[in-house]
Design a protein around this motif. Structure first.
Motif, PDB file in Angstrom:
ATOM      1  N   ALA A  31     -27.535 -15.742 -33.434  1.00  0.00           N
ATOM      2  CA  ALA A  31     -28.746 -16.357 -33.744  1.00  0.00           C
ATOM      3  C   ALA A  31     -29.456 -15.839 -32.105  1.00  0.00           C
ATOM      4  N   THR A 105     -29.441 -23.408 -44.809  1.00  0.00           N
ATOM      5  CA  THR A 105     -30.248 -23.665 -43.920  1.00  0.00           C
ATOM      6  C   THR A 105     -29.778 -24.961 -43.121  1.00  0.00           C
ATOM      7  N   ALA A 106     -29.970 -25.839 -42.752  1.00  0.00           N
ATOM      8  CA  ALA A 106     -29.123 -26.999 -42.701  1.00  0.00           C
ATOM      9  C   ALA A 106     -27.998 -26.869 -41.739  1.00  0.00           C
ATOM     10  N   ASP A 108     -25.933 -24.460 -41.647  1.00  0.00           N
ATOM     11  CA  ASP A 108     -25.585 -23.080 -40.569  1.00  0.00           C
ATOM     12  C   ASP A 108     -27.290 -22.769 -40.103  1.00  0.00           C
ATOM     13  N   PRO A 109     -27.905 -23.443 -39.632  1.00  0.00           N
ATOM     14  CA  PRO A 109     -28.535 -23.169 -38.847  1.00  0.00           C
ATOM     15  C   PRO A 109     -29.228 -21.512 -37.910  1.00  0.00           C
ATOM     16  N   HIS A 110     -27.991 -21.559 -37.168  1.00  0.00           N
ATOM     17  CA  HIS A 110     -27.943 -19.788 -37.161  1.00  0.00           C
ATOM     18  C   HIS A 110     -27.568 -19.156 -37.716  1.00  0.00           C
ATOM     19  N   ALA A 112     -28.755 -18.733 -40.726  1.00  0.00           N
ATOM     20  CA  ALA A 112     -29.857 -17.996 -41.523  1.00  0.00           C
ATOM     21  C   ALA A 112     -30.492 -17.090 -40.209  1.00  0.00           C
ATOM     22  N   ARG A 113     -30.599 -18.535 -39.341  1.00  0.00           N
ATOM     23  CA  ARG A 113     -31.518 -16.725 -37.718  1.00  0.00           C
ATOM     24  C   ARG A 113     -31.174 -15.694 -38.141  1.00  0.00           C
ATOM     25  N   ARG A 116     -32.691 -14.318 -41.438  1.00  0.00           N
ATOM     26  CA  ARG A 116     -33.438 -13.493 -41.134  1.00  0.00           C
ATOM     27  C   ARG A 116     -34.344 -12.705 -39.894  1.00  0.00           C
ATOM     28  N   TYR A 176     -35.097 -23.190 -40.719  1.00  0.00           N
ATOM     29  CA  TYR A 176     -34.195 -23.607 -39.066  1.00  0.00           C
ATOM     30  C   TYR A 176     -35.255 -23.520 -37.874  1.00  0.00           C
ATOM     31  N   ARG A 177     -36.333 -23.055 -37.503  1.00  0.00           N
ATOM     32  CA  ARG A 177     -37.273 -24.036 -37.174  1.00  0.00           C
ATOM     33  C   ARG A 177     -36.929 -25.744 -37.289  1.00  0.00           C
ATOM     34  N   ALA A 187     -33.399 -32.158 -43.150  1.00  0.00           N
ATOM     35  CA  ALA A 187     -33.605 -30.954 -44.030  1.00  0.00           C
ATOM     36  C   ALA A 187     -34.279 -31.693 -45.210  1.00  0.00           C
TER      37      ALA A 187
END
Lengths: 205, 205, 205, 205
Positions: A31, A105-106, A108-110, A112-113, A116, A176-177, A187
């Motif tokens: 990420a 995304t909340a 597993d935000p990494h 998602a990143r 993206r 995620y940001r 979230a």
DNA sequence: TATGAATGAGGTTTCATTCAT
DNA sequence: CATGAATGAAACCTCATTCAT
């Protein structure tokens, strides 16, 4: 969530705790640096292991990427399908899709990143076919939701569906940001704000 | 022994035609593969030159990136400032910012793609300080336009300005996908559709 | 992209046997070809390893140079300081300094050769600060010994101390040529002859 | 001085003024960086010319080195031979050899520095055979002067002639450091001091 | 004569991966 | 399971040299 009990090829003990730890470390590193720039040494360092030892758990760097993303994407597809099955009003569907995507995304935000930022590379990387397939599935869910809304006259027809779809996808993937660990908002609040923005627009009516 | 990062004196003919050709080749390669994955050999191959010969024209891969992006970003900042200076209604400002940004994207879709995908790496790369600075300038223009609209009561105040700003930025940066060479729609049409989406939302009122 | 000069974490096993072997090979190669002309491939070949594998043990060619020279120089400074502390007659001090320096040269003739031939480059090389510092320390020891002798009226005052100091330094650093493996004379004999030459001169009185 | 009217191989107009200028630039660069580390670009930059253009004047970097050093060495051999022919007392011979060598060093300090630091590389470089030959000639002159003095009982016999010879050579070659442009003392004074040191030693009798 | 562009070999370094211990 | 050593390919970059203009 889909259960990744079997790994591709003859990889070892399926899923031990160590394996999970390493995967978490890899997720963070991918990420932060991107899958190309991230080195197996970076991952080893974060996991507290030498890079060579990673290969006792995973057959390749690519396999780690797959193992990180496939469950996330599969679970998203399942969630999307459930929503589509039990909801009828298009704006409700879209609102709930956004909610589900942001929740992912909340969770597993990494991941998602990674999605993206590195989607572009997945096509050329080996062993990521399933990732690519699931990404297509996700996209197709967004697309049908949008098209359905237009067909039923609830969504505007003066904007190209492909533009709408991709733009929504971008906005949601960037969520995620705004949440922990990068942002500070809960979230569901992020989801609500994005839904408002997408459905009602920025202008005050 | 240690690699000197300083620009060699004597070289650097400011900008010859060849230099431009190479830069164009590099722009394509960076856009397609990403600045990390793109190799100087890729660039050389596309430019019809050996990779070592690139260094007759540029001091480093990084310098190419800077030289590609800085003018684009600077011109965008200038355009944004001009718009802010001569326009007063917030929704008009935003509409015109979107138009200007999409026009830039149309003028140099590869650069837009590089910015969208590789911004994350610019901080760690040497010699890209100006790129980073100009990117901040662009962001700050979006931010003030949004905040002004909220302050004047024309934009909704129930969505976090940072979320709005970043989401608009994402959507606009992705516009290259809908125009030539990747998409088929004319730029002004894309701009119009994105503006509608952002300002009025997807839902039919 | 840019080459990070920092030492990689995780690597660097302090000093294994292999590390010593490689360092010995490097010492030979540096002495024979000079640090600039010596390539890491030369070093790898002498050590029976691929050049890339050297970087499992050392962060850079420069680090090898430092690791070869710093201990030698430090030990020389220590020896010099011990001599200065326990000796009082200037000619005795100088004689013993010469003896110690030649003994060092005998113990590590390759290092002496590197110092003699490549000092000029150390300033521009990264990571050799400590080498440069220790070299200055050595020089200052010679200088004070000479100046003390002049002040006490035991050394001639009609020759510039800087000329004396540098000339002695040169002569002593060249001693490696007279001893094994390049020459045939035992170290203490070389030291004795150099001391005679320096203190009493060539002419028969 | 020997006149280098003919250059090796088919090199161009022999010696124009430009050629001299370039050679002077090269001499400085070689002295400062060493012949290996000095690049043709460095030389071109100092001469105010592009590196490629150097090849209109010289066939190779090596040829420049040869053209710089051969006249200096030849002239030194001639001077040495003249001294040996017209002088009989060994200490007088040595004193005058030192004087002549230091005068050469004063006349071309950069050349002296090159010889001192890069002799090691000359053997492996192509086209420097004459340089190597002349260096041997110089050494042999020092050697016979020393041996003659020992044979006639004027120089001490308890020091190996090879050690004496090489040490004197080292000291004299280092003289450039004490004179302009690096040092401040006039050449004849440096020569006098070195002669005292070598012949009479450092100790006050 | 000089320039500017290019070549091609080779330099240092990185990195995914393998494997004996 | 993990280590530490090694491989081999490939990355970025340098440099002496050539050559059309």
């Amino acid at each position: 969530m889909a259960k990744p009990t079997t790994t591709r090829a003859g990889t070892r003990p399926a899923d031990s705790a160590r394996r999970r730890e390493i995967l978490d470390a890899a997720t963070e590193v991918f990420a932060e640096k991107g899958v190309v720039a991230a080195t197996v040494r970076d991952i080893g360092a974060r996991a507290g292991i030498l890079s060579g030892s990673l290969y006792h758990h995973f057959a390749s760097k690519e396999e780690m990427v797959a193992e990180i993303l496939v469950p996330v994407l599969r679970s998203q597809v399942e969630a999307f399908d459930a929503i589509a099955a039990e909801t009828s009003a298009p704006e409700q569907i879209l609102r709930r899709l956004i909610g589900a995507a942001v929740a992912q995304t909340a969770a597993d935000p990494h991941a998602a990143r990674i999605i993206r930022n590195d989607t572009r590379h997945f096509g050329e990387m080996q062993g990521l076919d399933e990732v690519v397939r699931q990404q297509r599935a996700v996209t197709s869910r967004w697309t049908s939701a949008v098209k359905q809304g237009i067909a039923r006259g609830r969504f505007r027809s003066d904007v190209d569906p492909s533009i709408v779809t991709k733009s929504i996808g971008d906005v949601v993937l960037g969520a995620y940001r705004f949440m922990r660990p990068m942002g500070r908002m809960p979230a569901n609040q992020v989801a609500e704000q994005l839904a408002r923005l997408i459905l009602d627009g920025l202008e005050v009516r």
